[in-house]
Design a protein around this motif. Structure first.
Motif, PDB file in Angstrom:
ATOM      1  N   LEU A 147       0.773   4.129   6.390  1.00  9.06           N
ATOM      2  CA  LEU A 147       1.560   3.001   5.895  1.00  9.06           C
ATOM      3  C   LEU A 147       0.754   1.713   5.884  1.00  9.06           C
ATOM      4  N   LEU A 148      -0.108   1.512   6.874  1.00 12.65           N
ATOM      5  CA  LEU A 148      -0.847   0.258   6.985  1.00 12.65           C
ATOM      6  C   LEU A 148      -1.679  -0.036   5.739  1.00 12.65           C
ATOM      7  N   PRO A 149      -2.606   0.859   5.308  1.00  9.89           N
ATOM      8  CA  PRO A 149      -3.379   0.534   4.091  1.00  9.89           C
ATOM      9  C   PRO A 149      -2.549   0.563   2.818  1.00  9.89           C
ATOM     10  N   VAL A 150      -1.519   1.411   2.758  1.00 11.26           N
ATOM     11  CA  VAL A 150      -0.670   1.441   1.565  1.00 11.26           C
ATOM     12  C   VAL A 150       0.060   0.112   1.422  1.00 11.26           C
ATOM     13  N   GLY A 151       0.675  -0.330   2.517  1.00  5.16           N
ATOM     14  CA  GLY A 151       1.423  -1.581   2.483  1.00  5.16           C
ATOM     15  C   GLY A 151       0.544  -2.781   2.196  1.00  5.16           C
ATOM     16  N   ILE A 152      -0.599  -2.865   2.862  1.00  8.21           N
ATOM     17  CA  ILE A 152      -1.495  -3.998   2.642  1.00  8.21           C
ATOM     18  C   ILE A 152      -2.105  -3.918   1.243  1.00  8.21           C
ATOM     19  N   GLY A 153      -2.352  -2.693   0.773  1.00  9.17           N
ATOM     20  CA  GLY A 153      -2.844  -2.531  -0.595  1.00  9.17           C
ATOM     21  C   GLY A 153      -1.866  -3.107  -1.609  1.00  9.17           C
ATOM     22  N   VAL A 154      -0.571  -2.865  -1.400  1.00  7.04           N
ATOM     23  CA  VAL A 154       0.456  -3.428  -2.280  1.00  7.04           C
ATOM     24  C   VAL A 154       0.420  -4.955  -2.219  1.00  7.04           C
ATOM     25  N   ILE A 155       0.341  -5.491  -1.001  1.00  5.13           N
ATOM     26  CA  ILE A 155       0.310  -6.949  -0.829  1.00  5.13           C
ATOM     27  C   ILE A 155      -0.875  -7.559  -1.575  1.00  5.13           C
ATOM     28  N   MET A 156      -2.043  -6.956  -1.439  1.00  2.00           N
ATOM     29  CA  MET A 156      -3.236  -7.508  -2.076  1.00  2.00           C
ATOM     30  C   MET A 156      -3.189  -7.337  -3.600  1.00  2.00           C
ATOM     31  N   TRP A 157      -2.591  -6.260  -4.073  1.00  2.00           N
ATOM     32  CA  TRP A 157      -2.427  -6.073  -5.523  1.00  2.00           C
ATOM     33  C   TRP A 157      -1.567  -7.193  -6.103  1.00  2.00           C
ATOM     34  N   VAL A 158      -0.476  -7.490  -5.406  1.00  2.00           N
ATOM     35  CA  VAL A 158       0.403  -8.571  -5.863  1.00  2.00           C
ATOM     36  C   VAL A 158      -0.336  -9.912  -5.813  1.00  2.00           C
ATOM     37  N   ALA A 159      -1.110 -10.136  -4.739  1.00  2.00           N
ATOM     38  CA  ALA A 159      -1.851 -11.393  -4.602  1.00  2.00           C
ATOM     39  C   ALA A 159      -2.854 -11.597  -5.733  1.00  2.00           C
ATOM     40  N   TRP A 160      -3.532 -10.512  -6.132  1.00  2.00           N
ATOM     41  CA  TRP A 160      -4.576 -10.614  -7.150  1.00  2.00           C
ATOM     42  C   TRP A 160      -4.027 -10.544  -8.580  1.00  2.00           C
ATOM     43  N   ARG A 161      -3.020  -9.652  -8.797  1.00  2.00           N
ATOM     44  CA  ARG A 161      -2.681  -9.279 -10.172  1.00  2.00           C
ATOM     45  C   ARG A 161      -1.249  -9.581 -10.609  1.00  2.00           C
ATOM     46  N   ARG A 162      -0.341  -9.839  -9.698  1.00  2.00           N
ATOM     47  CA  ARG A 162       1.074  -9.939 -10.064  1.00  2.00           C
ATOM     48  C   ARG A 162       1.635 -11.337  -9.788  1.00  2.00           C
TER      49      ARG A 162
END
Length: 411
Positions: free
Chosen positions: A355-370
């Protein structure tokens, strides 16, 4: 460090006594969620193994935690969406996957938290651990069944968090730790342990812990680009509160180890408190352990339920009832099977590790691209870069978390 907001962003409202209480509650909810039975056991174990050199691992873990936590709180807070809602917005179904992982891991670990509460009560008052677990679980139930569950939760976690820090500080002063050696090793360690660093990071921001405070602020209406300063400050303070408790506990045990006292390998932390302050210290450890377990029960239960409900459609009253039901389920399972078997804890750790890398991956995707999910907020690139670097580290943590589960299956 200037940050640009959209033209429609309004000035942040001035903090009121209520909003300050909510911010403080979110800070301590995150901090005390991580300060559980595992936190105490890990700190004691590595202090005995590494001595003063453990200070370096603490410092590094705090810096990494700040980089991750600041991104998570800012993205969730600015978007006004919970982590699983951001997941579903990024990739349909991903949020449900995240919620499923958290539910499995959260339930198993909560059984362990309830067990820890009972053990703390046993050390403190010499009562049967199961009776002690029932008493503290009922206290947690009362918090979430009250009409002002959010306010009650905020006050309880702040009170218990302050109590744990003060009691542990007393033992730290009594044990007489070598502060100079600890300060030196915080910069130039006599021994380096990658395992200690990764374990501390996973224990501080792993699984549900990283989302606890941010979800609490959303429920209290603290969201949007105008609240960036409050979100950032709260995230950093939450990690610092956890770090302060870690440092004080480390120093309390280090003083005893430095004096050459032999500790009970079955309960290093309790025997360290006893060596530092006699039977009174042993009872104090029971108070600290019970408080740590109770706050972890509260944080784990609340955050798990927020992953299973909607920030827009679920009323605070219904959320309180659902959290109470999750606590009751954890208590019943503990009474039926005892503390969660080591096998289950390892698998739960693996779920949290995923969950840790999946969740943080989502957060960083939103920060960069969304940017569309951030209400027009122009996310700072330097902060996103720091978060991305920390995300890479969480992937390494996930690999370390999954391997023990593989070993159990194959061996």
């Amino acid at each position: 460090m200037a940050e640009r907001l959209s033209a429609t962003t309004t000035q942040a409202p001035k903090p009121t006594a209520t909003s300050r209480g909510t911010l403080l509650g979110a800070i301590f909810l995150m901090a005390t969620s991580s300060i559980g039975p595992g936190f105490i056991t890990q700190t004691a174990t590595f202090t005995v193994q590494l001595g003063a050199a453990f200070a370096f691992a603490i410092v590094v873990s705090i810096l990494v935690d700040i980089a991750v936590q600041t991104n998570v709180w800012r993205v969730i807070g600015v978007s006004g969406l919970r982590a699983q809602e951001l997941g579903n917005a990024s990739l349909p179904g991903l949020g449900y996957f995240m919620a499923g992982l958290l539910l499995v891991g959260g339930l198993v670990f909560n059984i362990g938290n309830v067990s820890g509460a009972g053990l703390g009560m046993n050390i403190m008052l010499d009562i049967d651990p199961k009776v002690g677990a029932v008493v503290l679980a009922l206290l947690a139930l009362g918090i979430f069944l009250s009409k002002k569950a959010g306010l009650a939760m905020d006050r309880v976690v702040v009170l218990l968090g302050a109590l744990m820090i003060l009691l542990t500080l007393y033992v730290a002063v009594t044990s007489g730790p070598p502060v100079g050696a600890a300060l030196k090793n915080s910069v130039i360690p006599d021994e380096f342990s990658a395992l200690a660093i990764t374990t501390l990071i996973g224990g501080t921001i792993g699984g549900y812990i990283i989302y606890a405070g941010a979800h609490r602020l959303l429920d209290a209406g603290v969201s949007g680009p105008s609240r960036v300063r409050e979100l950032t400050n709260s995230a950093v303070l939450g990690i610092l509160v956890t770090g302060v408790m870690r440092v004080i506990l480390f120093l309390a045990i280090l003083g005893v180890v430095h004096a050459g006292t032999a500790l009970d390998p079955d309960n290093l932390a309790a025997s360290a408190f006893e060596a530092a302050a006699g039977n009174f210290g042993y009872r104090l450890f029971g108070v600290v352990f019970a408080a740590a377990a109770l706050t972890s029960v509260i944080g784990c239960s609340y955050t798990t339920v927020t992953f299973l409900t909607s920030s827009k459609k679920t009323t605070p009253r219904l959320t309180g009832f659902l959290v109470a039901g999750f606590i009751l389920l954890s208590l019943v399972l503990y009474l039926l099977i005892g503390t969660a078997p080591q096998t289950l804890l390892v698998f739960a750790g693996a779920f949290n590790g995923i969950l840790l890398p999946v969740g943080i991956g989502v957060i960083m995707w939103v920060a960069w691209r969304r940017r569309d999910l951030l209400n027009g907020y122009d996310y700072p690139k330097w902060l996103a870069a720091l978060g991305t670097a920390a995300w890479v580290l969480t992937i390494y943590l996930a690999i370390n978390s999954i391997q023990p589960a593989i070993d159990l299956i194959t061996g």
